[in-house]
Design a protein around this motif. Structure first.
Motif, short mmCIF file in Angstrom:
data_model
loop_
_atom_site.label_atom_id
_atom_site.label_comp_id
_atom_site.label_asym_id
_atom_site.label_seq_id
_atom_site.Cartn_x
_atom_site.Cartn_y
_atom_site.Cartn_z
N GLN A 131 45.72 39.51 36.37
CA GLN A 131 45.91 38.09 37.03
C GLN A 131 47.02 37.62 36.42
O GLN A 131 47.16 36.56 35.77
CB GLN A 131 44.72 37.34 36.39
CG GLN A 131 43.20 37.81 36.91
CD GLN A 131 42.87 37.70 38.16
OE1 GLN A 131 43.62 37.25 39.12
NE2 GLN A 131 41.91 38.36 38.68
N PRO A 132 48.19 38.36 36.41
CA PRO A 132 49.37 37.83 35.95
C PRO A 132 50.05 36.57 36.16
O PRO A 132 50.54 35.71 35.29
CB PRO A 132 50.58 38.89 36.23
CG PRO A 132 49.94 39.67 37.18
CD PRO A 132 48.43 39.51 37.15
N LYS A 133 49.89 36.31 37.50
CA LYS A 133 50.36 34.82 37.83
C LYS A 133 49.73 33.75 37.25
O LYS A 133 50.09 32.66 36.67
CB LYS A 133 50.30 34.74 39.41
CG LYS A 133 51.50 35.36 40.26
CD LYS A 133 52.70 34.31 40.08
CE LYS A 133 54.15 34.91 40.29
NZ LYS A 133 54.75 34.78 39.02
N PRO A 161 32.65 36.05 41.86
CA PRO A 161 31.81 36.19 40.63
C PRO A 161 32.47 37.31 39.95
O PRO A 161 32.64 38.32 40.22
CB PRO A 161 30.04 36.34 40.71
CG PRO A 161 30.23 36.05 42.35
CD PRO A 161 31.48 35.89 42.85
N GLY A 162 32.40 37.23 38.64
CA GLY A 162 32.79 38.33 37.47
C GLY A 162 34.10 38.65 37.02
O GLY A 162 34.38 39.50 36.76
N LEU A 163 34.88 37.72 37.74
CA LEU A 163 36.43 37.78 37.54
C LEU A 163 36.75 37.14 36.28
O LEU A 163 38.15 37.42 36.20
CB LEU A 163 37.15 37.58 38.85
CG LEU A 163 36.86 38.17 40.27
CD1 LEU A 163 37.72 37.62 41.38
CD2 LEU A 163 36.76 39.66 40.15
N GLY A 164 36.03 36.50 35.75
CA GLY A 164 36.69 36.23 34.32
C GLY A 164 36.99 34.39 34.32
O GLY A 164 37.58 33.98 33.65
N GLU A 169 41.98 36.98 41.77
CA GLU A 169 42.16 38.06 42.73
C GLU A 169 41.07 39.07 42.29
O GLU A 169 40.97 39.19 40.97
CB GLU A 169 43.62 38.83 42.84
CG GLU A 169 44.32 37.67 43.44
CD GLU A 169 44.48 37.26 45.05
OE1 GLU A 169 43.57 37.96 45.68
OE2 GLU A 169 44.86 36.30 45.20
N PHE A 170 40.50 39.88 43.16
CA PHE A 170 39.97 41.28 42.53
C PHE A 170 41.06 42.12 41.79
O PHE A 170 42.32 41.96 41.92
CB PHE A 170 39.59 42.19 43.53
CG PHE A 170 38.27 41.47 44.21
CD1 PHE A 170 36.93 41.56 43.66
CD2 PHE A 170 38.55 40.67 45.65
CE1 PHE A 170 35.75 40.81 44.22
CE2 PHE A 170 37.09 40.06 46.11
CZ PHE A 170 35.79 40.35 45.28
N ARG A 193 33.21 42.40 35.23
CA ARG A 193 32.05 42.28 34.99
C ARG A 193 31.09 43.64 35.35
O ARG A 193 30.42 43.96 34.48
CB ARG A 193 30.83 41.15 35.62
CG ARG A 193 29.47 41.30 35.11
CD ARG A 193 28.77 39.94 35.73
NE ARG A 193 29.04 38.81 34.84
CZ ARG A 193 29.40 37.57 35.47
NH1 ARG A 193 29.56 37.44 36.74
NH2 ARG A 193 29.69 36.69 34.52
N ILE A 194 31.21 44.23 36.26
CA ILE A 194 30.83 45.55 36.87
C ILE A 194 31.18 46.69 36.12
O ILE A 194 30.64 47.30 35.58
CB ILE A 194 30.80 45.62 38.41
CG1 ILE A 194 30.29 44.25 39.19
CG2 ILE A 194 30.27 46.95 38.84
CD1 ILE A 194 30.74 44.59 40.80
#
Ligand code: ADP
Length: 365
Positions: free
Chosen positions: A47-49, A77-80, A195-196, A234-235
């Motif tokens: 997620q640099p941006k 969900p689960g991306l932080g 984003e993913f 998360r996964i």
């Protein structure tokens, strides 16, 4: 697989919430995640941006000696999102209060949380789109003027008592930013869309977690786990824990590509991150309906699952992966779906044949 093999009354693929590749937190995740969460922005992978923008927002607020603007985090969900909210509090040296939209049913629930906040505190409101309407309206005023009106009494005798609040930072999280009413969305000073994750970023997540869990993992082992993690940290962390079990029981504890791949085969998570349910849906679509188009209800009956399970649990990832398309005439498999299951597509080039799927996927159900 024949039709008999895949049709059961009570859903042969188990509860959606129990999936190893589900992105929502389960009980074990909640217990383990605290130890794996990055604690500062510099430790947060990917997620640099978002990281750069948030870094500026927080540094500027610190330099001014004030509280940071309200932040809206949107993404699957689960991306932080929870992790980032904790990082915001840590970077601001502020305490954090965590609650969620569904937990706030009455405006009074929100008033009591808001009135007990300390100056500068971060209030994390998960699933903010699921808050009740009256609470949402109270939040508008709290976000803008740091004030709420507490209603005392009922009927014609009711009076509104204004209550001053200390300045605080609201961090709202939502899986669907589009569901937020514009007046609420507009009150956030900064909105970040998560984003993913790219495979390389997920490998870094796996390496970091393996180090914290004290599990030896080589580069190929981490890549194997990352590739099956559906773009979601998360996964990745959950699969790492299952692979660690396998490595400990059947191997010498170390994770290599072979160990990771054998372990995840046992748990039926394939090389692309599809589980039994996902493959069951694709398999039915290809074998029973020659790749479609087929209506959602028919497909669901063939798989032996509820319509909603197919539509909301299995399909989003299949669509994201370019394996299935939702077209006005029904569900269609893409050429990649045939390749993934190792099946040859039928030769027909009639409308609706798999070859037409690529162009047909532009419309909703
Ligand atoms: P969300 O709130 O979006 O559902 P979480 O913040 O609870 O997601 O993250 C889920 C798990 O994934 C956490 O335990 C955390 O350790 C891990 N995680 C999420 N994002 C990152 C990241 N950028 N770097 C490292 N680990 C991460």
């Amino acid at each position: 697989m024949s039709r008999d093999d895949i049709h059961h009354e009570d859903g042969p693929y188990g509860e959606a919430g129990e999936r190893l590749v589900g992105a929502e937190a389960d009980g074990e995740d909640s217990a383990v995640e605290a130890a794996l969460r990055p604690k500062e922005l510099g430790e947060f992978i990917g997620q640099p941006k978002v990281r750069e923008q948030l870094d500026l927002v927080l540094k500027a607020a610190r330099q001014r000696g004030g509280t940071a603007d309200h932040v809206l985090l949107s993404g699957a969900p689960g991306l932080g999102k929870t992790t980032l909210s904790m990082i915001i509090a840590a970077e601001m040296g502020a305490p954090i209060r965590i609650t969620s939209g569904p937990a706030i049913q009455h405006a009074g629930d929100l008033a009591s949380i808001l009135s007990s906040l300390q100056e500068g505190e971060v209030l994390f409101l998960d699933e903010i789109h699921r808050m009740s309407r009256p609470a949402e309206e109270m939040l508008y005023m709290a976000m803008e003027d740091f004030r709420v009106d507490v209603i005392v009494g009922k009927g014609p005798g009711a009076t509104a008592i204004p209550l001053e609040l200390p300045p605080f930072t609201l961090v709202g999280a939502t899986t669907r930013a589009g569901l937020l009413p514009p007046p609420l969305r507009d009150r956030f000073g900064f909105t970040a869309h998560m984003e993913f994750y790219e495979p390389g970023e997920l490998e870094a997540v796996v390496h970091r977690s393996a180090r914290l869990l004290d599990v030896e993992t080589d580069a190929e082992g981490a890549a194997e786990i990352a590739g099956r993690s559906r773009g979601t940290p998360r996964i990745a962390n959950r699969l790492l824990r299952r692979v660690r079990d396998y490595a400990q029981v059947r191997g010498d504890g170390a994770i290599s590509r072979e160990v990771a791949s054998r372990a995840l085969d046992v748990y039926e998570v394939d090389a692309r991150g599809l589980d039994r349910l996902d493959r069951g849906v694709l398999d039915a679509l290809l074998r029973l309906f020659s790749g479609g188009p087929v209506g959602l209800s028919t497909l669901a009956v063939a798989v032996g699952e509820e319509r909603e399970t197919v539509e909301e649990v299995a399909e989003p990832f299949l669509v994201r992966e370019g394996l299935l398309a939702r077209t006005p005439r029904g569900r269609v498999a893409t050429p990649a779906a045939w390749a993934h299951l190792g099946l040859a597509p039928p030769r027909s080039t009639a409308p609706g044949a798999p070859g037409a799927a690529g162009q047909a996927g532009l419309f909703g159900d």
